[in-house]
Structure formats: structure tokens, C-alpha cells
Design a protein around this motif. Structure first.
Motif, short mmCIF file in Angstrom:
data_model
loop_
_atom_site.label_atom_id
_atom_site.label_comp_id
_atom_site.label_asym_id
_atom_site.label_seq_id
_atom_site.Cartn_x
_atom_site.Cartn_y
_atom_site.Cartn_z
N LYS A 1 59.95 -70.71 -13.90
CA LYS A 1 59.13 -71.44 -14.97
C LYS A 1 58.49 -70.48 -15.57
O LYS A 1 58.04 -70.62 -16.84
CB LYS A 1 58.33 -72.37 -14.25
N GLY A 2 58.10 -69.47 -14.90
CA GLY A 2 57.45 -68.10 -15.79
C GLY A 2 58.05 -67.73 -16.62
O GLY A 2 57.62 -67.18 -17.64
N ALA A 3 59.57 -67.41 -16.44
CA ALA A 3 60.49 -66.78 -17.18
C ALA A 3 60.62 -67.68 -18.55
O ALA A 3 60.53 -67.26 -19.57
CB ALA A 3 61.82 -66.69 -16.67
N HIS A 4 60.41 -69.20 -18.04
CA HIS A 4 60.65 -70.03 -19.49
C HIS A 4 59.37 -69.84 -20.26
O HIS A 4 59.65 -69.61 -21.37
CB HIS A 4 60.73 -71.37 -18.87
N PHE A 5 58.38 -69.99 -19.65
CA PHE A 5 56.97 -69.69 -20.46
C PHE A 5 56.96 -68.18 -21.18
O PHE A 5 56.74 -68.18 -22.28
CB PHE A 5 55.93 -69.80 -19.66
N GLY A 6 57.36 -67.32 -20.50
CA GLY A 6 57.33 -65.72 -21.01
C GLY A 6 58.10 -65.76 -21.99
O GLY A 6 57.75 -64.98 -22.97
N THR A 7 59.48 -65.96 -21.97
CA THR A 7 60.34 -65.84 -22.95
C THR A 7 60.00 -66.59 -24.22
O THR A 7 60.17 -65.83 -25.23
CB THR A 7 61.82 -66.12 -22.40
N TYR A 8 59.68 -67.75 -24.00
CA TYR A 8 59.22 -68.37 -25.35
C TYR A 8 57.88 -68.12 -25.93
O TYR A 8 57.72 -68.09 -27.11
CB TYR A 8 59.16 -69.94 -25.13
N PHE A 9 57.21 -67.57 -24.96
CA PHE A 9 55.85 -66.81 -25.56
C PHE A 9 56.07 -65.87 -26.33
O PHE A 9 55.67 -65.40 -27.60
CB PHE A 9 54.86 -66.13 -24.26
N LEU A 10 56.95 -64.91 -26.15
CA LEU A 10 57.63 -63.81 -26.71
C LEU A 10 58.34 -64.24 -28.32
O LEU A 10 58.10 -63.59 -29.16
CB LEU A 10 58.48 -62.91 -26.09
N LEU A 11 59.16 -65.35 -28.05
CA LEU A 11 60.10 -65.77 -29.25
C LEU A 11 58.87 -66.30 -30.21
O LEU A 11 59.20 -66.03 -31.33
CB LEU A 11 61.01 -66.83 -28.55
N GLY A 12 57.91 -67.16 -29.67
CA GLY A 12 57.07 -67.57 -30.59
C GLY A 12 56.30 -66.56 -31.56
O GLY A 12 55.94 -66.76 -32.63
N SER A 13 55.74 -65.44 -30.78
CA SER A 13 54.94 -64.29 -31.03
C SER A 13 55.79 -63.83 -32.10
O SER A 13 55.40 -63.55 -33.24
CB SER A 13 54.37 -63.57 -29.97
N PHE A 14 56.93 -63.23 -31.52
CA PHE A 14 57.77 -62.61 -32.82
C PHE A 14 58.02 -63.45 -34.06
O PHE A 14 58.06 -62.81 -34.94
CB PHE A 14 59.06 -62.09 -32.05
N LEU A 15 58.37 -64.56 -33.71
CA LEU A 15 58.89 -65.27 -35.13
C LEU A 15 57.39 -65.16 -35.97
O LEU A 15 57.67 -65.10 -37.18
CB LEU A 15 58.96 -66.64 -34.70
N TYR A 16 56.20 -65.61 -35.29
CA TYR A 16 55.09 -65.83 -36.09
C TYR A 16 54.82 -64.40 -36.98
O TYR A 16 54.40 -64.35 -38.03
CB TYR A 16 53.88 -65.98 -35.28
N LEU A 17 54.71 -63.35 -36.10
CA LEU A 17 54.58 -62.12 -36.84
C LEU A 17 55.49 -61.48 -37.62
O LEU A 17 55.26 -60.88 -38.60
CB LEU A 17 54.54 -61.01 -35.68
N GLY A 18 56.80 -62.12 -37.86
CA GLY A 18 57.85 -61.84 -38.52
C GLY A 18 57.78 -62.60 -39.89
O GLY A 18 58.18 -62.08 -40.91
N ILE A 19 56.96 -63.80 -39.82
CA ILE A 19 56.97 -64.66 -41.01
C ILE A 19 55.60 -64.77 -41.62
O ILE A 19 55.50 -65.44 -42.69
CB ILE A 19 57.62 -65.94 -40.97
N LYS A 20 54.56 -64.79 -41.06
CA LYS A 20 53.11 -64.80 -41.45
C LYS A 20 52.80 -64.37 -42.61
O LYS A 20 52.34 -64.95 -43.47
CB LYS A 20 52.05 -64.54 -40.24
N ASP A 21 53.16 -63.09 -42.98
CA ASP A 21 52.82 -62.42 -44.09
C ASP A 21 53.90 -62.70 -45.32
O ASP A 21 53.42 -62.23 -46.30
CB ASP A 21 52.75 -60.86 -43.94
N ARG A 22 54.81 -63.56 -45.03
CA ARG A 22 55.66 -63.91 -46.02
C ARG A 22 55.36 -65.14 -46.59
O ARG A 22 55.84 -65.70 -47.59
CB ARG A 22 57.21 -63.93 -45.46
N MET A 23 54.36 -65.95 -46.06
CA MET A 23 54.09 -67.27 -46.28
C MET A 23 52.67 -67.24 -46.84
O MET A 23 51.67 -66.39 -46.38
CB MET A 23 54.25 -68.47 -45.15
#
Length: 170
Positions: free
Chosen positions: A81-103
Motif C-alpha cells: 500500500k505504501g508502494a501504491h501511495f508512493g508511486t502515484y505521489f510521484l506520478l501526480g507530482s511529475f505530471l503537475y510539474l510538467g504541465i503547470k507552467d504550460r497552463m
């Protein structure tokens, strides 16, 4: 030929790497992924067993406790369950950091990243359903979404702190 990768592009690439890791993980059966043999080999003596025996929780209609599933499976549950949380923590962070300045609207970028992460989590659970020897759970989708949301919120908080410190310096 020299390829120049912008910071935002690098974060999008990292998000796709996370998605690839999640896809590969979902393609594996439970028996291919289990950490119980590793835990049995390297956690001899069952450290903290007396302390951990006091804890019990219900997850998706199943009791998770040392008494119900055993010491090593109890530990593995929290690792998984920690792996679930952690991998999606990273996925959400990377997605946000990748698009925040484009919007133009940051809150919309955050909202879309949470939705994209939840959508990927749902398709990931569907993939587990057709893999076999896996249990797709709605609760895991919610855990994944919570991980993504926490990652995005942490990015926003760090950005706000950075901007506040930068303003004070000027």
C-alpha cells in the motif's frame, strides 16, 4: 545532433516512466511480486511483532492483522500500500510539474493532474483484473488518487514557499 530537454519536458518524461513502471508491475501476478519470501529470509525473529499484534484494520472487507494474515503478509500489506501511495505521489507530482507552467490557471493544472492520475489508477486496476492472480480494488484507486493529490499539493506548497522567500529577498 544535440537534443535539448526543457525542465517541464523532463517531468513529463518522468511521469511516463512512472506509468511504464506501474504498467509492468500490474502485468505481474501476485506470486511474481510477493515480498514475503524476502521478509521471511531477512526479518528473522519477527521484530516488533508484539507491538504490531495490537493493530487490526478492515481493507476492502478483509481483516488485516497479524492474527488474520500472519506477520509477514501483514508487513507486506503495508509495503504494497505504501508502494501504491508512493508511486502515484510521484506520478501526480511529475505530471503537475510538467504541465503547470504550460497552463494559465494553476488550479486547473492541479485538478487535471489529479483526474489523470485517478484515471490511470482505474485503468491500472482494470489491467490487474485481466492479469490473473491479482485483486483489483476500488480502495486502491482511492489510495492512488490520494497519493497523487498529496504529491501535487506538496509541489504547490513548495512553490508557494519558494515564491514567498523570493519576494522577501527582493
Amino acid at each position: 545532433m544535440k537534443i535539448k530537454v526543457q525542465k517541464q519536458d523532463a517531468f513529463i518524461i518522468l511521469a511516463f516512466v512512472m506509468m511504464l513502471i506501474l504498467f509492468i508491475s500490474s502485468s505481474m501476478t501476485y506470486h511474481q511480486q510477493t515480498s514475503v519470501p524476502f521478509l521471511e529470509k531477512y526479518l528473522t525473529g519477527k521484530p516488533f511483532e508484539t507491538f504490531l499484534e495490537r493493530f487490526s484494520l478492515d481493507y476492502s472487507g478483509s481483516e488485516i492483522s497479524i492474527q488474520a494474515v500472519g506477520y509477514y503478509k501483514f508487513l507486506e500489506f503495508f509495503i504494497r500500500k505504501g508502494a501504491h501511495f508512493g508511486t502515484y505521489f510521484l506520478l501526480g507530482s511529475f505530471l503537475y510539474l510538467g504541465i503547470k507552467d504550460r497552463m494559465n490557471v494553476k488550479w486547473l493544472a492541479a485538478f487535471l493532474c489529479v483526474l489523470a492520475s485517478l484515471g490511470y489508477a482505474a485503468t491500472d486496476e482494470f489491467h490487474q483484473m485481466i492479469t490473473g492472480d491479482r485483486t483489483p480494488l476500488f480502495q486502491d484507486v482511492m489510495l492512488d488518487g490520494t497519493g497523487a493529490l498529496c504529491g501535487i499539493l506538496l509541489c504547490i506548497l513548495c512553490e508557494l514557499i519558494y515564491l514567498r522567500v523570493k519576494r522577501k529577498e527582493n
